[in-house]
Scaffold this motif. Structure first.
Motif, PDB file in Angstrom:
ATOM      1  N   GLY A 159       0.585   8.558  -5.181  1.00 45.66           N
ATOM      2  CA  GLY A 159      -0.697   9.355  -4.776  1.00 45.66           C
ATOM      3  C   GLY A 159      -0.238  10.967  -4.327  1.00 45.66           C
ATOM      4  N   ARG A 215      -6.934  -6.388  -2.284  1.00 45.98           N
ATOM      5  CA  ARG A 215      -7.219  -5.679  -0.972  1.00 45.98           C
ATOM      6  C   ARG A 215      -8.058  -5.958  -0.569  1.00 45.98           C
ATOM      7  NH1 ARG A 215      -9.277   0.045  -4.170  1.00 45.98           N
ATOM      8  NH2 ARG A 215      -9.005   0.285  -2.008  1.00 45.98           N
ATOM      9  N   ARG A 275      -4.934   0.879   6.349  1.00 44.85           N
ATOM     10  CA  ARG A 275      -6.528   2.295   6.600  1.00 44.85           C
ATOM     11  C   ARG A 275      -7.073   2.264   5.808  1.00 44.85           C
ATOM     12  NH1 ARG A 275      -2.833   7.812   8.311  1.00 44.85           N
ATOM     13  NH2 ARG A 275      -1.297   5.871   7.167  1.00 44.85           N
ATOM     14  N   TRP A 276      -8.779   2.532   5.949  1.00 45.37           N
ATOM     15  CA  TRP A 276      -9.210   1.693   4.472  1.00 45.37           C
ATOM     16  C   TRP A 276      -9.112   3.024   3.609  1.00 45.37           C
ATOM     17  CZ3 TRP A 276     -13.644   5.180   2.414  1.00 45.37           C
ATOM     18  CH2 TRP A 276     -14.098   6.053   3.227  1.00 45.37           C
ATOM     19  N   ARG A 277      -8.718   4.029   3.273  1.00 43.91           N
ATOM     20  CA  ARG A 277      -8.754   4.972   2.200  1.00 43.91           C
ATOM     21  C   ARG A 277      -7.386   4.396   1.612  1.00 43.91           C
ATOM     22  NH1 ARG A 277     -12.050   9.782   2.305  1.00 43.91           N
ATOM     23  NH2 ARG A 277     -12.832  10.340   3.998  1.00 43.91           N
ATOM     24  N   ASP A 278      -6.388   3.934   1.857  1.00 42.45           N
ATOM     25  CA  ASP A 278      -5.328   3.360   1.705  1.00 42.45           C
ATOM     26  C   ASP A 278      -5.713   2.222  -0.114  1.00 42.45           C
ATOM     27  OD1 ASP A 278      -2.546   3.520   1.210  1.00 42.45           O
ATOM     28  OD2 ASP A 278      -2.037   2.728   2.397  1.00 42.45           O
ATOM     29  N   ARG A 279      -4.464   3.110  -0.946  1.00 45.30           N
ATOM     30  CA  ARG A 279      -4.646   2.389  -2.170  1.00 45.30           C
ATOM     31  C   ARG A 279      -3.237   1.477  -2.596  1.00 45.30           C
ATOM     32  NH1 ARG A 279      -6.892   6.250  -6.857  1.00 45.30           N
ATOM     33  NH2 ARG A 279      -7.522   4.399  -7.451  1.00 45.30           N
ATOM     34  N   TYR A 311       0.785  -1.590   0.251  1.00 48.09           N
ATOM     35  CA  TYR A 311       0.169   0.045  -0.143  1.00 48.09           C
ATOM     36  C   TYR A 311       0.725   1.033  -0.450  1.00 48.09           C
ATOM     37  CZ  TYR A 311      -3.569  -3.199   0.709  1.00 48.09           C
ATOM     38  OH  TYR A 311      -4.533  -3.867   0.575  1.00 48.09           O
TER      39      TYR A 311
END
Length: 304
Positions: free
Chosen positions: A208, A190, A197-201, A159
């Motif tokens: 980013g 995923r 953290r749920w917003r991580d990609r 991530y």
């Protein structure tokens, strides 16, 4: 010089004295390039041993993915510096292996510290595929600011938040190689290895934000391929919709990787960053019905 196999056992490496002995034969100012495999390899098991597969100058596997990283990086040639194949136990359910990758990162950091302590004049490079990217970034987080000069991540299963933390305060320059061909695998990663953290990609989405020491290279994006061609590194367009291994199977990429690692081409990283459009190409999974066909790659028993 022959490629040196190094094997991780938990957070340590087997026979570290062999690594020190190999370093003694290197000329001043040479490079040491560490190659880190991804999921479904294990150096402790013959059929899945990466030292007989992609990390070998002469792979002994009939697998269609068994192309030699050290041979294509020219590490088996005279004067090429030291090539190190770093093997770690990466077989089993994906969630367990993903957790084990952090432990292997400590073993990789120990390997790099031996390199730097024994030969501080060396330029240390790391190339890693898939979950090997998690190993490489975990190692970077364990190391000093200047211990690793260049890092190439291929379809990294990690991530962006982890990458951000690993980069902090370090001079390492990272080429993050992505492709839309890997989108299905990113989706599975995923789902099975949730982000802290749920917003991580995942790294497929790029870092980013702009970073002077990080480049996102989308090898499926026509604009990125055009930029590479203008720099003298043409690569072939994608030949398939789904491929987790295109970062090292795609014709034309290894000459770029060799140049990124070559101290004689130190300016290439900045030239590449200036030539590429900002941000990676968007990725899509267009055939969701194929999800089930690939689930066993991440949840089943490992096979070469």
């Amino acid at each position: 010089m022959p490629v040196l196999p190094v094997t991780a056992r938990s957070s340590q490496i087997v026979a570290p004295e062999r690594l020190r002995d190999a370093l003694a034969a290197l000329p001043s100012g040479a490079t040491a390039t560490v190659m880190v495999h991804g999921y479904r390899f294990c150096p402790l098991s013959g059929p899945t041993d990466p030292h007989r597969h992609i990390l070998s100058p002469a792979p002994q596997s009939a697998c269609w993915k068994a192309i030699s990283w050290p041979r294509h990086l020219h590490l088996n040639r005279p004067g090429a510096g030291l090539g190190i194949g770093f093997g770690w136990p990466a077989t089993g359910p994906l969630r367990e292996v993903a957790a084990r990758a952090f432990v292997a990162g400590h073993a990789l950091a120990r390997t790099v510290r031996i390199l730097r302590d024994t030969r501080p004049d060396l330029q240390v490079n790391i190339i890693a595929h898939s979950l090997g990217a998690r190993v490489a970034l975990a190692a970077l987080d364990d190391l000093g600011a200047h211990d690793v000069a260049r890092m190439i991540l291929l379809s990294g299963a990690e991530y962006r938040g982890t990458a951000d933390r690993a980069l902090a305060g370090r001079s390492t320059r990272v080429l993050n190689v992505t492709s839309g061909e890997n989108a299905l695998f990113d989706m599975l990663f995923r789902a099975l290895v949730p982000a802290p953290r749920w917003r991580d990609r995942p790294l497929s989405a790029g870092l980013g934000h702009p970073h002077p020491r990080w480049i996102d290279l989308a090898i499926d994006a026509p604009a990125h391929r055009m930029a590479l061609a203008r720099l003298g590194y043409p690569i072939r367009p994608p030949a398939t919709r789904i491929c987790h291994w295109s970062g090292y199977l795609r014709p034309g990429l290894f000459p770029l990787y060799r140049a990124v690692f070559d101290p004689a081409h130190a300016a290439l990283f900045d030239r590449l960053g200036a030539a590429l459009p900002v941000g990676p190409a968007p990725q899509k999974v267009t055939k969701m019905a194929e999800f089930g066909n690939f689930r066993n790659l991440f949840t089943g028993a490992a096979r070469s």
